[in-house]
Design a protein around this motif. Structure first.
Motif, PDB file in Angstrom:
ATOM      1  N   UNK A 167     -23.797  47.633 -34.358  1.00 10.57           N
ATOM      2  CA  UNK A 167     -23.782  48.662 -33.323  1.00 10.57           C
ATOM      3  C   UNK A 167     -22.362  49.151 -33.082  1.00 10.57           C
ATOM      4  N   UNK A 168     -22.228  50.423 -32.693  1.00 12.86           N
ATOM      5  CA  UNK A 168     -20.882  50.982 -32.458  1.00 12.86           C
ATOM      6  C   UNK A 168     -20.753  51.628 -31.080  1.00 12.86           C
ATOM      7  N   UNK A 169     -21.709  51.389 -30.198  1.00 14.07           N
ATOM      8  CA  UNK A 169     -21.660  51.925 -28.843  1.00 14.07           C
ATOM      9  C   UNK A 169     -20.388  51.455 -28.141  1.00 14.07           C
ATOM     10  N   UNK A 170     -19.704  52.398 -27.489  1.00 11.97           N
ATOM     11  CA  UNK A 170     -18.475  52.119 -26.728  1.00 11.97           C
ATOM     12  C   UNK A 170     -17.262  51.786 -27.593  1.00 11.97           C
ATOM     13  N   UNK A 171     -17.382  51.910 -28.907  1.00  8.33           N
ATOM     14  CA  UNK A 171     -16.221  51.701 -29.775  1.00  8.33           C
ATOM     15  C   UNK A 171     -15.700  53.061 -30.228  1.00  8.33           C
ATOM     16  N   UNK A 172     -14.373  53.208 -30.248  1.00  8.54           N
ATOM     17  CA  UNK A 172     -13.827  54.506 -30.659  1.00  8.54           C
ATOM     18  C   UNK A 172     -12.517  54.319 -31.419  1.00  8.54           C
ATOM     19  N   UNK A 173     -12.035  55.399 -32.026  1.00  5.57           N
ATOM     20  CA  UNK A 173     -10.744  55.404 -32.696  1.00  5.57           C
ATOM     21  C   UNK A 173     -10.610  54.312 -33.744  1.00  5.57           C
ATOM     22  N   UNK A 174      -9.408  53.747 -33.807  1.00  6.78           N
ATOM     23  CA  UNK A 174      -9.125  52.710 -34.810  1.00  6.78           C
ATOM     24  C   UNK A 174      -9.998  51.474 -34.605  1.00  6.78           C
ATOM     25  N   UNK A 175     -10.406  51.219 -33.354  1.00  9.58           N
ATOM     26  CA  UNK A 175     -11.247  50.046 -33.052  1.00  9.58           C
ATOM     27  C   UNK A 175     -12.558  50.104 -33.826  1.00  9.58           C
ATOM     28  N   UNK A 176     -13.188  51.271 -33.837  1.00 12.96           N
ATOM     29  CA  UNK A 176     -14.483  51.380 -34.534  1.00 12.96           C
ATOM     30  C   UNK A 176     -14.274  51.392 -36.053  1.00 12.96           C
ATOM     31  N   UNK A 177     -13.191  52.000 -36.511  1.00 16.67           N
ATOM     32  CA  UNK A 177     -12.896  51.979 -37.955  1.00 16.67           C
ATOM     33  C   UNK A 177     -12.753  50.528 -38.423  1.00 16.67           C
ATOM     34  N   UNK A 178     -11.968  49.757 -37.678  1.00 14.03           N
ATOM     35  CA  UNK A 178     -11.743  48.350 -38.059  1.00 14.03           C
ATOM     36  C   UNK A 178     -13.029  47.532 -37.988  1.00 14.03           C
ATOM     37  N   UNK A 179     -13.836  47.783 -36.953  1.00  8.89           N
ATOM     38  CA  UNK A 179     -15.091  47.046 -36.793  1.00  8.89           C
ATOM     39  C   UNK A 179     -16.033  47.309 -37.968  1.00  8.89           C
ATOM     40  N   UNK A 180     -16.208  48.572 -38.314  1.00  5.40           N
ATOM     41  CA  UNK A 180     -17.114  48.932 -39.418  1.00  5.40           C
ATOM     42  C   UNK A 180     -16.578  48.396 -40.743  1.00  5.40           C
ATOM     43  N   UNK A 181     -15.280  48.561 -40.957  1.00  6.94           N
ATOM     44  CA  UNK A 181     -14.682  48.115 -42.217  1.00  6.94           C
ATOM     45  C   UNK A 181     -14.858  46.600 -42.380  1.00  6.94           C
ATOM     46  N   UNK A 182     -14.563  45.854 -41.309  1.00  6.96           N
ATOM     47  CA  UNK A 182     -14.692  44.393 -41.365  1.00  6.96           C
ATOM     48  C   UNK A 182     -16.148  43.985 -41.558  1.00  6.96           C
ATOM     49  N   UNK A 183     -17.046  44.646 -40.825  1.00  2.29           N
ATOM     50  CA  UNK A 183     -18.478  44.329 -40.946  1.00  2.29           C
ATOM     51  C   UNK A 183     -18.963  44.508 -42.382  1.00  2.29           C
ATOM     52  N   UNK A 184     -18.559  45.596 -43.013  1.00  2.00           N
ATOM     53  CA  UNK A 184     -18.966  45.835 -44.404  1.00  2.00           C
ATOM     54  C   UNK A 184     -18.362  44.771 -45.327  1.00  2.00           C
ATOM     55  N   UNK A 185     -17.143  44.368 -45.049  1.00  2.00           N
ATOM     56  CA  UNK A 185     -16.483  43.323 -45.854  1.00  2.00           C
ATOM     57  C   UNK A 185     -17.244  42.008 -45.784  1.00  2.00           C
TER      58      UNK A 185
END
Length: 268
Positions: free
Chosen positions: A10-28
């Motif tokens: 989920x990406x609710x309430x995540x924005x900017x670099x925070x969401x980029x890092x979250x998605x990138x790490x999750x995929x990793x």
């Protein structure tokens, strides 16, 4: 057979670099589904993270949701095309109507017809709804047929079990996606969940996610920390006993966290 991947980010309430890092790490670490929405204002960052990851686009299941400002027939498809542009993809895997907004006088049959048109144009592989009660889900089914409604994404947690709606959706063979599965973290300190967690050498968050998965729901927890992202995924390995599931069933308290007055239906 579930259309919806059982585990997503989920990406609710995540924005900017925070969401980029979250998605990138999750995929990793092994996630292959990402949930966003027009109103989250992070589709471009989600798209960037997926594009820059080592995971192929065709291996990632992307969900977005149409916001109420774009429900008019002349806005829905153009707004989805804009979402696709931000997400850097020719089509998403799933597009949902974000809220039924009955107080705004939204005509559900027309809305679903326009969403189906988006599917027929190849802009989205699957379509569905979010935050719909039984009556409004029935309207959606009558409009386009249950075979076109992949999921109803609803708030579900050990404190909000929504059993009538869950039972109805399961009889209609519509997948259930649980959001707010941890009730904004409120369930993490629950003594019943903590006791079960000790038995499984797990965390109470993992137990709540395992409960939802065992009920047959898809889950989309969000996190910005690698260790939490990994721990959440590991909830898939936990099998709760019948007694443990029964103990969690007793935690129901109708503890709804998200209920915007203009957008929410009358809940079942």
């Amino acid at each position: 057979m579930n259309i919806i991947p059982q585990f997503g980010l989920g990406t609710f309430r995540l924005s900017g670099q925070t969401v980029i890092d979250s998605v990138r790490t999750a995929l990793e670490v092994g996630y292959r589904a990402v949930d966003t929405a027009q109103i989250y204002a992070n589709e471009a960052e989600v798209g960037q993270a997926i594009a820059e990851s080592l995971v192929n686009r065709n291996e990632v299941f992307i969900t977005t949701k149409i916001w109420i400002d774009n429900y008019a027939p002349d806005k829905l498809i153009p707004s989805l095309k804009e979402s696709l542009h931000k997400l850097r993809t020719d089509a998403v895997n799933l597009t949902l109507i974000h809220w039924p907004a009955p107080k705004l006088g939204i005509a559900i049959p027309e809305l679903m017809q326009n969403l189906l048109e988006a599917k027929q144009q190849g802009l989205t592989e699957h379509i569905g709804v979010s935050n719909f009660n039984i009556e409004l889900t029935q309207q959606a089914i009558e409009s386009i047929g249950m075979e076109h409604i992949a999921t109803n994404q609803i708030e579900l947690s050990p404190y909000l079990q929504n059993q009538r709606l869950v039972d109805f959706l399961q009889t209609q063979h519509i997948d259930i996606t649980s959001y707010m599965t941890l009730a904004y973290g409120k369930v993490l300190h629950d003594p019943v969940l903590q006791k079960i967690a000790v038995q499984h050498q797990a965390s109470s968050a993992q137990i709540a996610l395992a409960w939802a998965l065992q009920k047959g729901f898809a889950v989309i927890p969000s996190s910005t920390k690698r260790e939490h992202l990994i721990a959440n995924l590991e909830a898939q390995e936990i099998r709760l006993s019948t007694d443990e599931m029964a103990a969690i069933a007793k935690l129901e308290r109708n503890g709804r966290e998200v209920n915007p007055e203009q957008l929410a239906p009358l809940w079942d």
